[in-house]
Design a protein around this motif. Structure first.
Motif, short mmCIF file in Angstrom:
data_model
loop_
_atom_site.label_atom_id
_atom_site.label_comp_id
_atom_site.label_asym_id
_atom_site.label_seq_id
_atom_site.Cartn_x
_atom_site.Cartn_y
_atom_site.Cartn_z
N ALA A 187 0.83 -1.21 0.00
CA ALA A 187 0.00 0.00 0.00
C ALA A 187 0.87 1.26 0.00
CB ALA A 187 -0.93 0.00 1.21
N LEU A 188 1.97 1.22 0.76
CA LEU A 188 2.89 2.35 0.77
C LEU A 188 3.50 2.57 -0.61
CD1 LEU A 188 4.62 4.53 2.16
CD2 LEU A 188 6.25 2.70 2.76
N PHE A 189 3.90 1.48 -1.29
CA PHE A 189 4.52 1.60 -2.61
C PHE A 189 3.52 2.16 -3.63
CE2 PHE A 189 7.26 -2.26 -1.29
CZ PHE A 189 8.12 -1.43 -0.59
N ARG A 190 2.24 1.78 -3.49
CA ARG A 190 1.23 2.33 -4.40
C ARG A 190 1.03 3.83 -4.17
NH1 ARG A 190 -2.24 -1.59 -1.99
NH2 ARG A 190 -1.78 -3.66 -2.84
N LYS A 191 0.98 4.21 -2.91
CA LYS A 191 0.69 5.59 -2.54
C LYS A 191 1.87 6.52 -2.74
CE LYS A 191 -0.80 8.33 1.47
NZ LYS A 191 -1.17 8.28 2.92
N ASP A 192 3.08 5.99 -2.51
CA ASP A 192 4.28 6.83 -2.50
C ASP A 192 5.36 6.23 -3.39
OD1 ASP A 192 6.33 8.55 -1.97
OD2 ASP A 192 6.47 8.11 0.18
N PRO A 193 5.34 6.55 -4.69
CA PRO A 193 6.37 6.01 -5.59
C PRO A 193 7.79 6.32 -5.14
CG PRO A 193 4.59 7.03 -6.84
CD PRO A 193 4.35 7.37 -5.41
N ALA A 194 7.98 7.42 -4.43
CA ALA A 194 9.32 7.77 -3.96
C ALA A 194 9.83 6.74 -2.96
CB ALA A 194 9.31 9.16 -3.32
N ALA A 195 8.93 6.19 -2.15
CA ALA A 195 9.34 5.15 -1.21
C ALA A 195 9.78 3.89 -1.94
CB ALA A 195 8.18 4.82 -0.27
N LEU A 196 9.08 3.57 -3.03
CA LEU A 196 9.47 2.41 -3.83
C LEU A 196 10.82 2.65 -4.49
CD1 LEU A 196 8.98 -0.32 -5.05
CD2 LEU A 196 7.48 0.72 -6.75
N GLU A 197 11.05 3.85 -5.02
CA GLU A 197 12.33 4.15 -5.64
C GLU A 197 13.46 4.09 -4.62
OE1 GLU A 197 13.05 4.38 -8.80
OE2 GLU A 197 10.94 4.08 -9.32
N ALA A 198 13.19 4.50 -3.40
CA ALA A 198 14.22 4.43 -2.35
C ALA A 198 14.58 2.97 -2.07
CB ALA A 198 13.71 5.10 -1.08
N LEU A 199 13.57 2.08 -2.06
CA LEU A 199 13.85 0.66 -1.86
C LEU A 199 14.69 0.12 -3.01
CD1 LEU A 199 13.43 -2.11 -0.52
CD2 LEU A 199 11.29 -2.30 -1.82
N ILE A 200 14.35 0.49 -4.23
CA ILE A 200 15.10 0.00 -5.39
C ILE A 200 16.54 0.48 -5.33
CG2 ILE A 200 15.29 0.17 -7.91
CD1 ILE A 200 12.17 0.27 -7.93
N ARG A 201 16.77 1.72 -4.94
CA ARG A 201 18.15 2.21 -4.80
C ARG A 201 18.92 1.40 -3.76
NH1 ARG A 201 15.58 7.28 -5.26
NH2 ARG A 201 15.63 7.57 -2.99
N GLU A 202 18.23 1.04 -2.68
CA GLU A 202 18.88 0.23 -1.65
C GLU A 202 19.22 -1.17 -2.16
OE1 GLU A 202 17.86 -1.71 2.75
OE2 GLU A 202 16.48 -0.25 1.84
N LEU A 203 18.27 -1.80 -2.84
CA LEU A 203 18.51 -3.13 -3.40
C LEU A 203 19.65 -3.10 -4.41
CD1 LEU A 203 14.79 -4.15 -3.98
CD2 LEU A 203 16.32 -5.10 -2.23
N ARG A 204 19.64 -2.09 -5.25
CA ARG A 204 20.67 -1.93 -6.27
C ARG A 204 22.04 -1.75 -5.64
NH1 ARG A 204 23.25 2.12 -9.08
NH2 ARG A 204 23.38 1.87 -11.35
N SER A 205 22.10 -0.87 -4.65
CA SER A 205 23.37 -0.55 -4.01
C SER A 205 23.97 -1.78 -3.32
CB SER A 205 23.17 0.57 -2.99
OG SER A 205 24.37 0.85 -2.30
N LYS A 206 23.13 -2.55 -2.64
CA LYS A 206 23.64 -3.73 -1.95
C LYS A 206 24.26 -4.72 -2.93
CE LYS A 206 20.62 -3.75 2.14
NZ LYS A 206 19.50 -4.45 2.83
N THR A 207 23.63 -4.89 -4.07
CA THR A 207 24.15 -5.83 -5.06
C THR A 207 25.41 -5.31 -5.72
OG1 THR A 207 21.93 -6.66 -5.49
CG2 THR A 207 23.61 -7.14 -7.14
N LEU A 208 25.38 -4.07 -6.16
CA LEU A 208 26.52 -3.53 -6.91
C LEU A 208 27.74 -3.31 -6.02
CD1 LEU A 208 24.79 -1.00 -9.32
CD2 LEU A 208 25.40 -3.39 -9.71
N ASN A 209 27.51 -2.91 -4.78
CA ASN A 209 28.63 -2.68 -3.88
C ASN A 209 29.15 -3.98 -3.27
OD1 ASN A 209 28.53 0.09 -4.27
ND2 ASN A 209 27.12 0.42 -2.56
#
Length: 478
Positions: A214-236
């Motif tokens: 529900a948070l991801f639907r309401k707040d796309p910025a929160a979803l983008e923040a999660l994606i940045r975190e997932l991306r960073s963990k993998t790439l780093n």
């Protein structure tokens, strides 16, 4: 208006069609199958899932807040691509069930021919054919004599009953690990025929709560923040580790894999599951269930080499006959095919098969010298591994569109990488490979005929930088 042919309607082909349309370039998409989805259409075996975080494995213009867990099931990923193709008007551009057999460049245009005899001409071609669609089927002696059901994991026969059966799985990569986890409890006996042990990285498939969705639907910025975190963990972590075996990131990766192996209780089994090469030399298997599954009472790990297939089952080199009802070939794919077997003939009769006789090459994975207005997505030596190929393809299509823009605006009619640029890139790539984990002593599908990783051997940051803007001095235009 410029016209383009896109070959393939998987993840990259859908992306290309959308971005071409948004750029004012008319395109047709050619798909050999009967629906979109690429590898997620081809592979429907029990337990199939993506080992890349689902939210990261989406287009940045079509996020999906509805994923149920960290890593998505194959059927859900296919549904995602089907929805995107429908929502963005791609489906009406696709010619299904008609494989492209010939591309020939003549008089400034690409002449295309399909298996049905359909012909059309285009200004540019984008090959979005992927690599996981030509099954690798070993030539086992006697396989035609087997009385039970036998099929490749990418050609799953859903009509074959599995519960209570003796099942054999040949292969020990990601697909096999998922199959063992999915099938072992229902099987009477499950044999895993292991030629080479694999390093397995644990990763719990954490579910998303309804509140989080529900948070991801309401707040796309929160979803983008999660994606940045997932991306960073993998790439780093992973991406930094595999290109430098002396790095602290690599040592950390190695420790996690070794600790995971230590969870196998039986010492003899643990020894047989222990690889004789460095962690990540082969593509890592991502699973938090495989080691438990292979220790299940119904499971047997068979490490004696396969001598032949007999009507009753598999005969191994130790003389044992392993009686089976079902035999699954989880033996991977011919990953050096790319657009082939399509014949691609450039100016002057230059044949792509000849250019790639010693192995597929492309400048920055996207352009082949001598083949103007012909581009590849996730082409030879693209970044591959345990991260998002969707993001890779998005960087590549934006780069290609910058090259195509020069054609659209009339600055030139043809463009292709120079032979010098392609040679220089390959020399740099091979030199960089010497520091990577992939050349530390294993036989892997990452390696080409020369023993060089068929992958991006630089940092992921360099890939992003290279894909941001073309260096026009590395291209021939006319």
């Amino acid at each position: 208006m410029l016209t383009a042919a896109v070959i393939g309607a998987g993840m990259a082909g859908i992306l290309a069609a959308i971005r071409l349309d948004q750029s004012g370039i008319a395109c047709d998409v050619y798909e050999k199958g009967d629906s979109v989805g690429g590898t997620w259409r081809e592979n429907t075996y029990p337990g199939i899932a993506c080992d890349v975080a689902a939210h990261w494995y989406t287009y940045n213009f079509a996020r999906n807040p509805e994923w149920d867990s960290l890593m998505a099931k194959g059927e859900d990923i296919r549904a995602y691509f089907e929805h995107v193709a429908s929502d963005f008007g791609v489906l009406e551009k696709i010619r299904f069930n008609d494989e492209v057999v010939l591309l020939r460049y003549d008089a400034g245009r690409w002449h295309l021919e399909t298996a049905s005899g359909h012909r059309a001409d285009y200004d540019i071609v984008i090959a979005a054919t992927g690599v996981l669609h030509h099954p690798n089927i070993p030539d086992f002696a006697g396989i035609d004599t087997f009385r039970g059901a036998v099929f490749h994991s990418a050609r799953w026969d859903h009509g074959v009953p599995l519960d209570g059966k003796n099942i054999g799985i040949i292969g020990n990569g990601s697909t096999a690990a998922q199959l063992v986890s999915a099938l072992v409890e229902g099987a009477k006996r499950l044999d895993l025929y292991q030629r080479t042990a694999q390093w397995v990285m644990p990763r719990d498939n954490i579910p998303y709560s309804e509140e989080e969705k529900a948070l991801f639907r309401k707040d796309p910025a929160a979803l983008e923040a999660l994606i940045r975190e997932l991306r960073s963990k993998t790439l780093n972590g992973y991406a930094a580790a595999v290109i430098d075996v002396s790095s602290p990131e690599y040592r950390a990766l190695e420790q996690v894999a070794q600790d995971n192996l230590a969870t196998v209780k039986d010492a003899a089994l643990r020894e047989r599951l222990t690889p004789d090469y460095k962690v990540a030399c082969k593509r890592l298997v991502i699973s938090s269930t495989f080691y438990d599954a292979i220790q299940h009472p119904n499971a047997r790990l068979v490490t004696s080499p396969i001598e032949r297939i007999e009507p009753e089952g598999v005969r191994t080199a130790d003389g044992n006959l392993h009686e089976l009802d079902v035999l699954v070939l989880a033996t991977g794919f011919q990953v050096d095919r790319f657009i082939r077997p399509t014949r691609v003939i450039g100016p002057g009769g230059l044949d792509l098969d000849d250019v790639w006789a010693e192995g597929p090459l492309a400048y920055l994975s996207m352009s082949v010298a001598g083949f103007p207005n012909f581009f590849l997505l996730n082409g030879p030596n693209s970044p591959v591994g345990n991260f998002s190929l969707v993001e890779v393809a998005q960087h590549q299509i934006e780069y290609i569109l910058q090259l195509v823009d020069g054609i659209r605006t009339g600055h030139y009619r043809e463009i292709a990488a120079t032979p010098e640029a392609m040679r220089r890139f390959e020399e740099e790539r091979c030199e960089a490979a010497k520091k990577t984990v992939w050349v530390t002593g294993c036989d892997s599908w990452y390696l080409d005929k020369k023993g060089v990783p068929a992958s991006w051997t630089f940092s992921y940051d360099r890939f992003v930088q290279e894909a941001a803007h073309p260096r026009m001095q590395d291209y021939e235009t006319r």
